[in-house]
Design an enzyme around this catalytic site. Structure first.
Site, PDB file in Angstrom:
ATOM      1  N   GLU A 465     -14.998  -5.152   0.530  1.00 13.49           N
ATOM      2  CA  GLU A 465     -14.727  -5.017   1.969  1.00 13.49           C
ATOM      3  C   GLU A 465     -15.874  -4.386   2.736  1.00 13.49           C
ATOM      4  O   GLU A 465     -16.150  -4.748   3.879  1.00 13.49           O
ATOM      5  CB  GLU A 465     -13.440  -4.210   2.187  1.00 13.49           C
ATOM      6  N   HIS A 535      -0.829  -0.226  -0.361  1.00 13.45           N
ATOM      7  CA  HIS A 535      -0.828  -1.549   0.252  1.00 13.45           C
ATOM      8  C   HIS A 535       0.172  -1.641   1.404  1.00 13.45           C
ATOM      9  O   HIS A 535       0.629  -2.738   1.729  1.00 13.45           O
ATOM     10  CB  HIS A 535      -0.479  -2.628  -0.779  1.00 13.45           C
TER      11      HIS A 535
END
Length: 736
Positions: A465, A535
């Protein structure tokens, strides 16, 4: 006995050293140009240190004296369309590329006989002004010593975060590679960094990404052997830092950075490799900073290296080396060198004189910054985001005014539809993220059909990322492309936090508004899916505290289309929040017209009421409406839609608060990082006299959601928690 086979990297790894024949065969104009440019940088840096010693440089003065050979040798033959970015110790990198740009009008040559043209003088003064924090600097004084940018010259920006600029450089290189296919552009990007960044994740992630995508990006390591005081041999098992390259399949060179001709030859070979389309390169130039990390004192004054070590490196001074070689070859004489040096020093002195004056209140000729040159204090917040002048008022259509066909649509299908139409109509849009190119539209189906329709503009990324987020920032800053980045889960923002908040969010303001930053980040809130603590977060509260970002949160299919279109029209970074609960839901949405917009900064009143205002967004809108329908208080429910400080709809909020005199902020996620914290504070500051009670907050628990279904349900807010919040507000009013 097991059979063993020695393995070799697929990429070359070369050590390059020059011989007397190389110097004899070099173009005399090249050597003269490098000598002039190194002397300009040296004298400029001496002026900076002089001012720093007088306390006139506010902040650090990271001197590059001793390292000029690496910067000039690598930049001297770069084209105007080539880009560079660099590090906190970046004056020499910035000046080398800027001087190469200015000299491109004379075939890339600079003459010792007339080293300082009016354009060079202007460059020196503006650069010094920026370092001193003055209005006439390249970024209006905002960037200072560590953030130097001149986009016209291809100087993309130096960077105070170690390794922070490397992913941005990859984005610039991607844009260069994918510019108009009918053009013959072979521009490249060079990213400078040091021994510290060679071991940092963002750099290594970017090496992998650049190699996988064959980007024309040169990783230029200025190995000056020290961090602040820690020697490179103390922090890595392989102190030959160019060894990093072959591990990623990157052709690599190792050179003596005190030999500018060696650096130039290695860079020319690397440029040929990149311009031919063979992918990235790496050059390690071993250099030496003659002074400490910051300021006018040598490192030996702080005890981490010896005077003998410093003396041995000073004997290898790149300027001295070039002078000696040119005199030996008869290209120049000492008188010409002295004359050139005197002219350069005079130019630097003139730049200092233009920005300073004798302090009338000081002693012994003490100088001060000329007071009239400081930026105005009112400039402090200008340009954190754009002024929205890029937006057209055409096509703004709320659902009640929509004339196209509407139907019950699945939320996730509408996301895919609007992305498809925008990519069809705008060839600058690029979609990237993990698995966005596979699985029939990524892990949720939001990118369905995009790869087939636009194969070169839908990029499945490595799981990195930090690298691909920074790459998107570099693409956006370049201006030729508009990236849409998908984070599979919002929690992954922490992995890319430097690129999101230190780089993308701050760039526009930090560089004085020279660049736009049209990045759209799509990310989902996945509470209730059983994916647990790492998450499931709602990132709105974190993004709301970070400068530069706009935040969009649509609760209906219709709104999503209009808000996404507006987000893509903006020149600011926008995070578009989505929710897994909404993906499978249905609601009214367009059937074939996906070209309308919704205005920036306009909330939607979903339910009228007179007793209490409920402010909410995204997946909490439906639970809030459900709770309001059966509540004892007549609740007005406002879907905020825009959540950032610059875009939130205070007109609608204020009108409602003044009517109901009570406020509940309802959000699903954890209380600690919740969006409502800053919003409740701001409401109480703005509307204190209109409130009958403190602003009430409905949030999840302090903990993040767990895997256990029972504990997950206990950790997040929903219909029952909103109902309880309304009941508490009623009790405070004596109506419970």
């Amino acid at each position: 006995m097991a059979e063993t086979t020695s393995l070799e990297p697929t990429a070359q790894w070369i050590e390059l050293r020059t011989s007397p024949d190389d110097w004899a065969g070099a173009d005399p104009k090249l050597l003269e140009t490098m000598l002039v440019q190194m002397q300009i940088i040296r004298s400029f840096e001496e002026s900076v240190l002089e001012l720093a010693s007088e306390g006139l440089v506010h902040g650090p003065a990271h001197s590059s004296i001793g390292q000029e050979g690496g910067a000039v040798g690598s930049a001297v033959s770069l084209r105007p369309g080539d880009g560079v970015n660099g590090t906190h110790r970046g004056h020499h990198q910035f000046l080398a590329k800027s001087l190469a740009f200015l000299s491109s009008s004379t075939g890339g040559a600079m003459a010792a006989q007339s080293p300082v043209t009016p354009q060079v003088q202007h460059l020196l003064q503006r650069t010094l002004a920026e370092i001193l924090g003055l209005e006439q600097g390249f970024s209006g004084g905002r960037g200072g010593s560590m953030h130097l940018q001149w986009l016209e010259a291809g100087a993309l920006g130096t960077n105070a975060i170690v390794g922070g600029g490397v992913p941005l450089a990859a984005g610039n290189a991607w844009a260069q590679k994918h510019t108009d296919p009918n053009s013959d552009s072979t521009d490249l990007t060079l990213t400078y960094f040091g021994d510290g960044a060679s071991n940092i994740g963002s750099t290594l992630e970017t090496m992998n990404l650049a190699a996988a995508w064959k980007l024309p990006l040169c990783f230029f390591i200025e190995n000056n052997l020290y961090a602040v005081s820690t020697h490179v041999s103390e922090v890595t098992g392989e102190a030959r830092l160019s060894a990093r390259g072959p591990g990623f399949g990157i052709a690599s060179w190792r050179v003596d950075g005190m030999d500018p001709l060696a650096v130039h030859l290695a860079t020319e070979a690397a440029a040929e490799h990149m311009r031919a389309g063979h992918g990235p390169t790496l050059i390690e130039a071993e250099v030496y900073r003659f002074f400490h990390q910051n300021g006018p004192f040598p490192g030996s004054a702080f005890g981490y290296r010896t005077k003998d070590e410093e003396r041995s490196w000073r004997d290898r001074d790149p300027i001295l080396r070039t002078r000696q070689e040119m005199i030996r070859l008869g290209h120049i004489d000492q008188e010409s060198i002295d004359s050139m040096t005197k002219a350069v020093k005079a130019a630097c002195a003139a730049a200092v004189s233009a920005l300073t004056e004798i302090d009338p209140a000081g002693k012994n000729g003490k100088r001060r910054i000329r007071p009239e040159l400081w930026p105005q204090p009112g400039f402090v917040d200008v340009g954190i985001r754009g002024d929205l002048s890029e937006l057209s008022h055409d096509g703004i259509t709320e659902q009640k005014d929509f004339s196209g066909e509407l139907a019950e649509r699945k939320f996730i299908d509408v996301i895919a539809d609007v992305l498809q139409q925008r990519m069809d109509r705008d060839e600058s849009i690029v979609v990237m993220g993990e698995d966005v190119h596979r699985l029939k539209g990524g892990t949720n189906g939001a990118t369905r059909g995009l790869k087939a329709a636009h194969p070169t503009r839908v990029l499945g990324t490595p799981i990195s990322e930090n690298a691909f987020t920074g790459l998107a920032g570099g693409m956006a800053m370049d201006g030729r492309f508009k990236p849409i980045v998908e984070f599979m889960y919002a929690d992954f923002m922490w992995v890319a936090a430097d690129q999101l908040f230190n780089q993308i969010g701050k760039a526009r303001h930090m560089f004085g508004g020279q660049c736009s930053m049209p990045v759209v980040l799509r990310s989902k809130v996945a509470m209730g899916t059983g994916y647990g603590s790492q998450h499931s977060m709602d990132p709105a509260g974190v993004f709301a505290t970070q400068p530069g970002w706009r935040i969009v949160a649509a609760s209906t299919p219709y709104d999503y289309v209009g808000l996404m279109n507006t987000a893509l029209d903006l020149n600011d970074p926008v995070v578009v929040l989505e929710h897994t609960d909404l993906y499978t839901s249905t609601g009214t949405g367009p059937v074939n017209d996906f070209d309308y917009r919704l205005p920036v900064g306009k909330a939607a009143v979903r339910r009228q009421g007179k007793d209490v205002t409920i402010l909410t967004y995204l997946g909490m809108v439906a639970p809030a409406l459900e709770a309001a329908a059966g509540a004892t208080l007549d609740a007005e429910v406002i879907d905020l839609r825009w959540l950032d400080r610059a875009s939130i709809d205070w007109d609608t909020i204020g009108e409602s608060v003044k009517k109901t005199n009570n406020v509940i902020i309802a959000e699903q996620g954890a209380s600690g990082t919740g969006y409502g914290a800053w919003l409740s504070d701001e409401i109480q500051r703005r509307y204190f006299d209109h409130l009958d009670q403190p602003v009430q907050r409905v949030t999840g628990a302090e903990s993040s959601p767990s895997i256990s279904k029972v504990l997950e349900h206990a950790a997040i807010a929903g219909h029952n928690e909103v109902t309880a919040g309304i009941q508490a507000a009623a009790r405070n009013l004596g109506r419970g």
